[in-house]
Motif scaffolding. Structure first.
Motif, PDB file in Angstrom:
ATOM      1  N   GLU A   1       0.819  -1.210   0.000  1.00  5.36           N
ATOM      2  CA  GLU A   1       0.000   0.000   0.000  1.00  5.36           C
ATOM      3  C   GLU A   1       0.856   1.265   0.000  1.00  5.36           C
ATOM      4  OE1 GLU A   1      -3.118  -0.333  -0.604  1.00  5.36           O
ATOM      5  OE2 GLU A   1      -2.908  -2.509  -0.448  1.00  5.36           O
TER       6      GLU A   1
ATOM      7  N   ILE B   1       0.247   2.037  -3.992  1.00  7.72           N
ATOM      8  CA  ILE B   1      -0.890   2.953  -3.926  1.00  7.72           C
ATOM      9  C   ILE B   1      -0.451   4.381  -3.580  1.00  7.72           C
ATOM     10  CG2 ILE B   1      -3.114   3.434  -2.830  1.00  7.72           C
ATOM     11  CD1 ILE B   1      -3.035   0.938  -4.675  1.00  7.72           C
TER      12      ILE B   1
ATOM     13  N   GLN C   1      -8.015  -1.706  -4.791  1.00  9.38           N
ATOM     14  CA  GLN C   1      -7.278  -0.927  -3.796  1.00  9.38           C
ATOM     15  C   GLN C   1      -7.033   0.493  -4.294  1.00  9.38           C
ATOM     16  OE1 GLN C   1      -7.960  -2.789  -1.136  1.00  9.38           O
ATOM     17  NE2 GLN C   1      -5.925  -2.381  -0.294  1.00  9.38           N
TER      18      GLN C   1
ATOM     19  N   PHE D   1      -8.761   3.761  -2.573  1.00  9.84           N
ATOM     20  CA  PHE D   1      -7.926   4.852  -2.080  1.00  9.84           C
ATOM     21  C   PHE D   1      -8.375   6.180  -2.690  1.00  9.84           C
ATOM     22  CE2 PHE D   1      -4.024   7.482  -2.209  1.00  9.84           C
ATOM     23  CZ  PHE D   1      -3.790   7.569  -0.846  1.00  9.84           C
TER      24      PHE D   1
ATOM     25  N   LEU E   1      -5.163   5.952   3.765  1.00 17.40           N
ATOM     26  CA  LEU E   1      -4.239   4.826   3.833  1.00 17.40           C
ATOM     27  C   LEU E   1      -4.730   3.809   4.845  1.00 17.40           C
ATOM     28  CD1 LEU E   1      -1.585   3.303   3.348  1.00 17.40           C
ATOM     29  CD2 LEU E   1      -0.469   4.892   4.938  1.00 17.40           C
TER      30      LEU E   1
ATOM     31  N   VAL F   1      -7.400   1.347   3.167  1.00 14.90           N
ATOM     32  CA  VAL F   1      -6.880   0.327   2.250  1.00 14.90           C
ATOM     33  C   VAL F   1      -5.941  -0.628   2.975  1.00 14.90           C
ATOM     34  CG1 VAL F   1      -7.197   1.700   0.166  1.00 14.90           C
ATOM     35  CG2 VAL F   1      -5.027   1.872   1.404  1.00 14.90           C
ATOM     36  N   LEU F   2      -5.292  -0.134   4.031  1.00 15.36           N
ATOM     37  CA  LEU F   2      -4.407  -1.002   4.802  1.00 15.36           C
ATOM     38  C   LEU F   2      -5.205  -2.025   5.598  1.00 15.36           C
ATOM     39  CD1 LEU F   2      -1.404  -1.361   5.258  1.00 15.36           C
ATOM     40  CD2 LEU F   2      -1.548   0.229   7.183  1.00 15.36           C
TER      41      LEU F   2
ATOM     42  N   HIS G   1      -6.340  -4.654   3.161  1.00 12.97           N
ATOM     43  CA  HIS G   1      -5.243  -5.512   2.709  1.00 12.97           C
ATOM     44  C   HIS G   1      -4.805  -6.474   3.812  1.00 12.97           C
ATOM     45  CE1 HIS G   1      -1.702  -5.723  -0.256  1.00 12.97           C
ATOM     46  NE2 HIS G   1      -1.668  -6.797   0.512  1.00 12.97           N
TER      47      HIS G   1
END
Length: 274
Positions: free
Chosen positions: A180, A184, A232, A236, A242, A245-246, A249
């Motif tokens: 990420e 990203i 993702q 985002f 962050l 998306v973290l 993930h």
């Protein structure tokens, strides 16, 4: 449901030819990580960065940062390996691939194009919260079937002892976090300065999926990793977070960890359908 600010359109001063060198940078990752063609990959990367300089100086500056990260990662194998020496070597390389572009952006370019926005200040929608719950459920249904039926779990070494299990858990979470930060917050964010949402998203996804292929997500793995990478980037762009998306993930990676351990040690984790 909270409203969202639409994604910014492509900057009007970005020439249409800019897509060609940007695509070349992404394709270089495919050659380097996906096909393991080091010489050709580095040559394409260098040629693409030179082409970017001829098209737009600002584009070249941003693609150079992405190229630095790709080049650093290409210095070592990223194939799954949890031996102690590879554990630390790969960790150091991945850290450098995020840190060096960030330092160039801050100290040489004297700007803040690369950022890691923890939260956007806007609440997550019900759909976004629901997706957080859905991700581990989908992973539970899909990942064991993928790893076992394709044999892809064999791309990871046998994981049974306490030390191996611990290193593997740390490694999975570290790489997931790095994904990420680099793909990203670095690649996607820099590409968005010049291209529309889906152009930038596809370009970052090519780099993302190529890396994951070498890591071990092979056979029909790209059918899973490509949609995940695109989602993702899209998430985002919607959330600007962050943290969001973290969370997605790492929840997915928890199931990756359990599924691979289960595949190597049938019956130890009796929670899967296969």
């Amino acid at each position: 449901m909270a409203t969202r600010t639409p994604a910014a359109p492509r900057p009007p001063d970005t020439p249409r030819l800019a897509l060609l060198p940007a695509a070349g940078v992404s394709a270089s990752a495919f050659l380097l990580f996906g096909l393991q063609l080091g010489g050709w990959g580095h040559a394409l990367l260098a040629l693409s960065l030179l082409g970017a300089l001829l098209v737009s100086r600002e584009l070249a500056k941003d693609l150079f940062l992405i190229g630095i990260g790709i080049g650093i990662v290409s210095l070592t194998s990223v194939a799954a390996d949890i031996s102690w020496d590879r554990f630390f070597i790969l960790g150091a390389v991945l850290l450098a691939a995020v840190t060096v572009p960030l330092l160039v952006d801050r100290l040489i370019y004297r700007r803040r194009a690369i950022r890691f926005p923890w939260l956007s200040g806007e609440p997550w929608t019900r759909l976004e919260k629901g997706y957080i719950v859905a991700v581990p459920v989908l992973g539970w249904l899909i990942l064991p079937f993928y790893f076992i039926t394709s044999g892809a779990y064999l791309n990871w070494p046998d994981i049974s002892g306490a030390s191996e299990l611990g290193r593997f858990f740390v490694g999975v979470n570290f790489v997931g976090t790095w994904d990420e930060l680099f793909f990203i917050c670095t690649c996607f964010a820099l590409l968005r300065r010049h291209f529309g949402l889906w152009q930038a998203n596809v370009l970052q996804a090519i780099i993302f999926v190529s890396f994951l292929w070498e890591l071990g997500y092979q056979e029909w793995g790209p059918l899973l990793t490509a949609p995940f990478a695109l989602l993702q980037g899209w998430l985002f762009s919607r959330t600007g977070s962050l943290l969001y998306v973290l969370i997605v993930h790492l929840l997915f990676d928890v199931i990756v960890y359990l599924a691979i351990v289960h595949a190597h040690n049938p019956g130890v984790i009796p929670i899967f359908l296969i």
